[in-house]
Design a protein around this motif. Structure first.
Motif, PDB file in Angstrom:
ATOM      1  N   HIS A 145      -2.523   4.847   1.434  1.00 23.43           N
ATOM      2  CA  HIS A 145      -1.272   4.098   1.215  1.00 23.43           C
ATOM      3  C   HIS A 145      -0.305   5.291   1.011  1.00 23.43           C
ATOM      4  N   PRO A 146       0.288   5.979   1.761  1.00 25.47           N
ATOM      5  CA  PRO A 146       1.118   7.196   1.468  1.00 25.47           C
ATOM      6  C   PRO A 146       2.438   6.656   0.681  1.00 25.47           C
ATOM      7  N   ALA A 147       3.204   5.640   1.376  1.00 22.69           N
ATOM      8  CA  ALA A 147       4.446   5.262   0.455  1.00 22.69           C
ATOM      9  C   ALA A 147       4.366   4.919  -0.941  1.00 22.69           C
ATOM     10  N   TYR A 148       3.131   3.951  -1.106  1.00 25.57           N
ATOM     11  CA  TYR A 148       2.929   3.436  -2.291  1.00 25.57           C
ATOM     12  C   TYR A 148       2.428   4.569  -3.238  1.00 25.57           C
ATOM     13  N   TYR A 149       1.624   5.494  -2.808  1.00 27.11           N
ATOM     14  CA  TYR A 149       1.129   6.582  -3.715  1.00 27.11           C
ATOM     15  C   TYR A 149       2.413   7.579  -4.065  1.00 27.11           C
ATOM     16  N   ASP A 150       3.338   7.642  -3.259  1.00 29.13           N
ATOM     17  CA  ASP A 150       4.502   8.909  -3.587  1.00 29.13           C
ATOM     18  C   ASP A 150       5.412   7.898  -4.489  1.00 29.13           C
ATOM     19  N   ARG A 151       5.698   6.566  -4.375  1.00 31.92           N
ATOM     20  CA  ARG A 151       6.285   5.857  -5.321  1.00 31.92           C
ATOM     21  C   ARG A 151       5.616   5.858  -6.783  1.00 31.92           C
ATOM     22  N   LEU A 152       4.469   5.600  -6.672  1.00 31.46           N
ATOM     23  CA  LEU A 152       3.611   5.733  -7.939  1.00 31.46           C
ATOM     24  C   LEU A 152       3.536   6.881  -8.819  1.00 31.46           C
ATOM     25  N   MET A 153       3.592   8.004  -8.049  1.00 30.54           N
ATOM     26  CA  MET A 153       3.568   9.537  -8.669  1.00 30.54           C
ATOM     27  C   MET A 153       4.957   9.817  -9.021  1.00 30.54           C
ATOM     28  N   SER A 154       5.993   9.214  -8.374  1.00 34.16           N
ATOM     29  CA  SER A 154       7.454   9.377  -8.719  1.00 34.16           C
ATOM     30  C   SER A 154       7.644   8.586 -10.089  1.00 34.16           C
ATOM     31  N   SER A 155       7.117   7.449 -10.240  1.00 36.97           N
ATOM     32  CA  SER A 155       7.273   6.750 -11.516  1.00 36.97           C
ATOM     33  C   SER A 155       6.580   7.511 -12.666  1.00 36.97           C
ATOM     34  N   PHE A 156       5.490   7.865 -12.306  1.00 32.17           N
ATOM     35  CA  PHE A 156       4.827   8.692 -13.413  1.00 32.17           C
ATOM     36  C   PHE A 156       5.748   9.966 -13.885  1.00 32.17           C
ATOM     37  N   ALA A 157       6.194  10.841 -12.747  1.00 27.10           N
ATOM     38  CA  ALA A 157       6.784  11.895 -13.141  1.00 27.10           C
ATOM     39  C   ALA A 157       8.327  11.579 -13.703  1.00 27.10           C
ATOM     40  N   ALA A 158       9.057  10.382 -13.624  1.00 27.64           N
ATOM     41  CA  ALA A 158      10.107   9.971 -14.329  1.00 27.64           C
ATOM     42  C   ALA A 158       9.956   9.801 -15.699  1.00 27.64           C
ATOM     43  N   ALA A 159       8.677   9.407 -15.902  1.00 21.92           N
ATOM     44  CA  ALA A 159       8.012   8.746 -17.339  1.00 21.92           C
ATOM     45  C   ALA A 159       7.558  10.198 -18.082  1.00 21.92           C
ATOM     46  N   ASN A 160       7.812  11.184 -17.354  1.00 18.96           N
ATOM     47  CA  ASN A 160       7.115  12.719 -17.885  1.00 18.96           C
ATOM     48  C   ASN A 160       5.747  12.331 -18.308  1.00 18.96           C
ATOM     49  N   PHE A 161       4.670  11.573 -17.273  1.00 19.32           N
ATOM     50  CA  PHE A 161       3.400  11.361 -17.512  1.00 19.32           C
ATOM     51  C   PHE A 161       2.822  11.742 -16.541  1.00 19.32           C
ATOM     52  N   LEU A 162       1.549  12.572 -16.830  1.00 21.95           N
ATOM     53  CA  LEU A 162       0.721  13.011 -15.498  1.00 21.95           C
ATOM     54  C   LEU A 162      -0.563  12.458 -15.823  1.00 21.95           C
ATOM     55  N   PRO A 163      -1.136  11.613 -15.079  1.00 15.32           N
ATOM     56  CA  PRO A 163      -2.568  10.900 -15.103  1.00 15.32           C
ATOM     57  C   PRO A 163      -3.546  11.823 -15.239  1.00 15.32           C
ATOM     58  N   ALA A 164      -4.573  11.536 -15.909  1.00 11.69           N
ATOM     59  CA  ALA A 164      -5.798  12.312 -16.109  1.00 11.69           C
ATOM     60  C   ALA A 164      -6.834  11.541 -14.909  1.00 11.69           C
ATOM     61  N   VAL A 165      -6.524  11.932 -13.537  1.00  6.39           N
ATOM     62  CA  VAL A 165      -7.220  11.241 -12.595  1.00  6.39           C
ATOM     63  C   VAL A 165      -8.926  12.034 -12.343  1.00  6.39           C
ATOM     64  N   VAL A 169     -10.908   6.940  -5.072  1.00  5.63           N
ATOM     65  CA  VAL A 169     -11.579   6.120  -4.096  1.00  5.63           C
ATOM     66  C   VAL A 169     -10.711   5.727  -3.024  1.00  5.63           C
ATOM     67  N   HIS A 170     -11.291   4.929  -2.039  1.00  8.90           N
ATOM     68  CA  HIS A 170     -10.388   4.388  -0.991  1.00  8.90           C
ATOM     69  C   HIS A 170      -9.743   3.175  -0.996  1.00  8.90           C
ATOM     70  N   ASP A 171     -10.181   2.297  -1.985  1.00  7.47           N
ATOM     71  CA  ASP A 171      -9.270   0.893  -2.093  1.00  7.47           C
ATOM     72  C   ASP A 171      -9.607   0.574  -3.345  1.00  7.47           C
ATOM     73  N   GLU A 172      -8.745  -0.727  -3.704  1.00  6.15           N
ATOM     74  CA  GLU A 172      -8.755  -1.227  -5.108  1.00  6.15           C
ATOM     75  C   GLU A 172     -10.083  -1.998  -5.624  1.00  6.15           C
ATOM     76  N   GLY A 173     -10.933  -2.363  -4.348  1.00  4.43           N
ATOM     77  CA  GLY A 173     -12.209  -2.916  -4.842  1.00  4.43           C
ATOM     78  C   GLY A 173     -12.892  -2.116  -5.679  1.00  4.43           C
ATOM     79  N   ALA A 174     -13.117  -0.649  -4.977  1.00  2.53           N
ATOM     80  CA  ALA A 174     -13.711   0.555  -5.493  1.00  2.53           C
ATOM     81  C   ALA A 174     -13.332   0.754  -6.872  1.00  2.53           C
ATOM     82  N   MET A 175     -11.753   0.758  -7.037  1.00  2.00           N
ATOM     83  CA  MET A 175     -11.389   1.106  -8.084  1.00  2.00           C
ATOM     84  C   MET A 175     -11.753   0.225  -9.366  1.00  2.00           C
TER      85      MET A 175
END
Length: 206
Positions: A145-165, A169-175
């Protein structure tokens, strides 16, 4: 009538019946009551709400129409619409729609934080960015989900937060399965709360 005449009479009768049936079919096709409608949908969107209700109402109102349903993510749906493989779809348009597409908003979902139910000592009922610092995150591959991924990362950056990934995985079921196992937390579509997995609770993110 002779034997041949009776046979001819039967043939004429059959032909007239076929013509009448064809005429009725043409009227129904023109009215949208015959044929097939090919619709793709996001599986998560079909658990509850307007999407499954739309499927039910359509099937009851137009029983002569064949409803062909296919689960697919947003990127696949765009491709299928542009290539004529489906007539429409229920999706999340995170980026600009293709020029050949139009959209109508039918539902809006927030994201939620998925947390193991065994982590009540780590997180309360609401999660702030400060609470998430240092917690292991479960992410997904950008190509899913490229667009969703980029928006999520932009939101993290705006909050000055870097998630410790720590897991990707490939989908939300696996998550959610990994969240249930206590491997980490994940930010997921709020529609998951309509069908919460065992061992997972969902927290709002202010």
């Amino acid at each position: 009538l002779s034997t041949a005449g009776r046979a001819y009479q039967q043939d004429i009768s059959d032909a007239l019946t076929a013509i009448e049936s064809a005429g009725e079919r043409a009227v129904r096709v023109a009215a949208g009551e015959l044929g097939a409608l090919r619709i793709a949908y996001l599986e998560i969107a079909a658990w509850k709400g307007i999407v499954p209700e739309a499927f039910r109402v359509y099937a009851e109102a137009l029983p002569f129409m064949r409803l062909e349903l296919q689960p697919a993510n947003t990127a696949w749906q765009y491709d299928m619409i542009e290539n004529g493989r489906i007539d429409g779809g229920f999706l999340y348009p995170f980026d600009d729609l293709p020029k050949t597409c139009e959209s109508i908003e039918v539902r809006r979902c927030d994201v939620l934080l998925a947390v193991s139910s065994h982590w009540s000592d780590r997180l309360g009922e609401v999660a702030t960015m400060a609470d998430l610092a240092g917690l292991p995150f479960i992410g997904f591959h950008r190509e899913e989900h490229p667009a969703y991924y980029d928006r999520l990362m932009s939101s993290f950056a705006a909050a000055n937060f870097l998630p410790a990934v720590t897991q990707v995985v490939h989908d939300e079921g696996a998550m959610l399965s990994l969240v249930s196992a206590g491997i980490g937390v994940a930010i997921v579509n709020g529609a998951n709360a309509d069908r919460p997995p065992a061992g997972v609770r969902f927290l709002p993110i202010p």
